[in-house]
Design a protein around this motif. Sequence first.
Motif, short mmCIF file in Angstrom:
data_model
loop_
_atom_site.label_atom_id
_atom_site.label_comp_id
_atom_site.label_asym_id
_atom_site.label_seq_id
_atom_site.Cartn_x
_atom_site.Cartn_y
_atom_site.Cartn_z
N PRO A 1 44.27 47.74 37.56
CA PRO A 1 44.07 49.21 37.56
C PRO A 1 43.10 49.63 36.45
O PRO A 1 43.07 49.07 35.38
CB PRO A 1 45.48 49.76 37.33
CG PRO A 1 46.19 48.66 36.63
CD PRO A 1 45.64 47.38 37.13
N ASN A 2 42.28 50.64 36.78
CA ASN A 2 41.37 51.25 35.81
C ASN A 2 41.73 52.73 35.75
O ASN A 2 41.11 53.59 36.38
CB ASN A 2 39.92 51.05 36.26
CG ASN A 2 38.92 51.49 35.20
OD1 ASN A 2 39.30 52.12 34.20
ND2 ASN A 2 37.64 51.19 35.43
N CYS A 3 42.82 53.02 34.94
CA CYS A 3 43.40 54.37 34.92
C CYS A 3 42.48 55.38 34.26
O CYS A 3 42.60 56.59 34.52
CB CYS A 3 44.76 54.34 34.22
SG CYS A 3 45.97 53.32 35.08
N ASP A 4 41.59 54.91 33.38
CA ASP A 4 40.69 55.86 32.75
C ASP A 4 39.77 56.50 33.78
O ASP A 4 39.35 57.65 33.61
CB ASP A 4 39.84 55.15 31.69
CG ASP A 4 40.70 54.67 30.51
OD1 ASP A 4 41.79 55.24 30.32
OD2 ASP A 4 40.26 53.70 29.85
N VAL A 5 39.48 55.73 34.84
CA VAL A 5 38.53 56.23 35.83
C VAL A 5 39.24 56.73 37.08
O VAL A 5 38.86 57.76 37.65
CB VAL A 5 37.51 55.13 36.22
CG1 VAL A 5 36.56 55.66 37.30
CG2 VAL A 5 36.75 54.67 35.00
N TYR A 6 40.29 56.04 37.48
CA TYR A 6 40.87 56.30 38.79
C TYR A 6 42.29 56.84 38.73
O TYR A 6 43.10 56.58 39.61
CB TYR A 6 40.85 55.01 39.63
CG TYR A 6 39.45 54.46 39.83
CD1 TYR A 6 38.58 55.12 40.70
CD2 TYR A 6 39.00 53.34 39.15
CE1 TYR A 6 37.31 54.63 40.87
CE2 TYR A 6 37.72 52.86 39.33
CZ TYR A 6 36.87 53.51 40.21
OH TYR A 6 35.60 53.03 40.39
N THR A 7 42.64 57.60 37.69
CA THR A 7 43.97 58.19 37.61
C THR A 7 44.11 59.19 38.75
O THR A 7 43.25 60.03 38.98
CB THR A 7 44.18 58.91 36.26
OG1 THR A 7 44.08 57.94 35.23
CG2 THR A 7 45.55 59.59 36.21
N GLY A 8 45.23 59.04 39.45
CA GLY A 8 45.51 59.93 40.58
C GLY A 8 45.01 59.40 41.90
O GLY A 8 45.29 59.98 42.95
#
Length: 565
Positions: free
Chosen positions: A553-560
């Motif tokens: 996961p790349n939450c900084d970019v793809y949160t939500g």
Amino acid sequence: MNSCGTETYEEQLLGSSELKTGFSNTIIVQMDPAVQEIWDTARNIKCEWVEYVEKQVKFSPFEVDMLNVEEVKFEGDSVECFMDLQVGKYPDSTDIDEAVKIGEPLSLIVYMEDDKEMYDMHVKDCYAYSSDAYDSSETVKLQLTDEAGCVLNKKLLQGFYQKREQTQNVDNASYGSKLVAYAYLSAFKFPDVFDVFTTCEVEICKGGCQNKCTENRQEQELAKILAQPRLETTTEPFFEGVELFGGPISCQDPEIARIDPRCRLNLLFINNLKEEESDCENDPFQENCPADCLRYASLDPRCQPDCDIDPFNLGCPPDCEAYSGIDPRCPVDCNKMPLHPKCPADCDTFTGKDERCPCSDRPTHPGCPAICNIPKAAEIDPRCPPDCSETPFHAKCPANCTVFAGKDPRCPCSENPFSDNCPPDCARYGKEDARCRPDCQLEPLHPECPPDCNKYTGTDSRCPCSAKPRHPNCPPQCDVDPPDPRCPKPDCAKVPFHKMCPANCKIYAGQDPRCPCSAYPLHPSCPPNCESYAGKDKRCPCSEFPLHKNCPPNCDVYTGKEYYK
């Protein structure tokens, strides 16, 4: 005998211990009593005696294809000679079945059976006659070869040639040898007659025949004469005649005309003749000009045929009353000439007379002699009374079914099933006929014998190959059972996908049916399945599928954002 130049000699026959004895002398015929000149002649005369067999053979005339047989005895040995006259050039010649045309090639053939290859053959003294009355003074006689076999008229005859052939039986197996002498004859005719009769002397010798004609025979005879020291010829003799040295003189030969006084002509006459001939182009009908029948056949009277000598010439009107069936321009009157080759064969009437209706086809025809000494012929020929002791199966003899059941067609095995002459019918009479009890050692496949499938699988219907497919009696099923040791081993380097080669899925996944892409989805040979294997298949990087569950996961970019399912 050893006087006046006569000499005796003995020579051993070629390939034999026998000797031939002879006398020879040389006779010089010269025009001048004092000197020998170039047109004088020399003859070397020989008289020889040798152990040989000599027969005169008579060929059938041109229209008849009969085959004569002569048997000659030679000191306890038997030699068979067969003579034939055929149309065409041997060995491609065929039997004569109709009148031949003038100039058509024929073959004079003499066969001699010689299985041990002990004999030689020499054909000589061939003559052509205008009738079969050879000694009659009215018969026209034409000599074709001399006593040595040399051809005297090369326009009519070529040969004789000689060859040895292997004889074959019905199975085409070589079992003997025969010697064949053959010559090519150009068909000709005598005036006012249509048949030409030919005869030849055939000399049969043990070992090799001597005094045969050869191409250089004249040169050899000349060398013998010139080599004798007592002859003092001033120059080479001039040869003439046909008795010893070849053909007659021809003054048309410039060299002969130059040296032979009989051919010398007045030069002035020759020059005048040339002057007269020089105008043949403008006046081709002069007597001194040769007839040009190709261009002036209808204009030059010299080109008209002599219809009395050559009635079949196309320039002569057909005389169909005299030459019906002979002249090809005349229709054949089959009522008068029913045996003519151009008439339909009437075998019902002329069997035994018409060569197209041989007695072998209708042996019982009234025109054929009854052959009662051959059982099969006697059975069907009503003219032959049966001898029931010799031919018990004859229709006129009573049937003896006790003895001849199964042999006599009137005593069939269906009515005499237990006869020793009939095969046992065990399907119907197995319990009644003692011959139906099987010997299992000799008949192991008999239904009443126990099956031995170890030995007879594939042979005994009770032991099918499906039970033991790898049995030696059964054919290998390499498509179904490749491991069968009788199946050829494949070259796995060339055919890696063969059933008998181990599957190499590491290399051939997606190509070998045994390595499906469902089992090797990440193999380069299989199409990428990014929906399932993104992040695992190098061809489906996470940079292209960042939300896939297989990718970090790349939450900084793809949160939500949702992951791929």
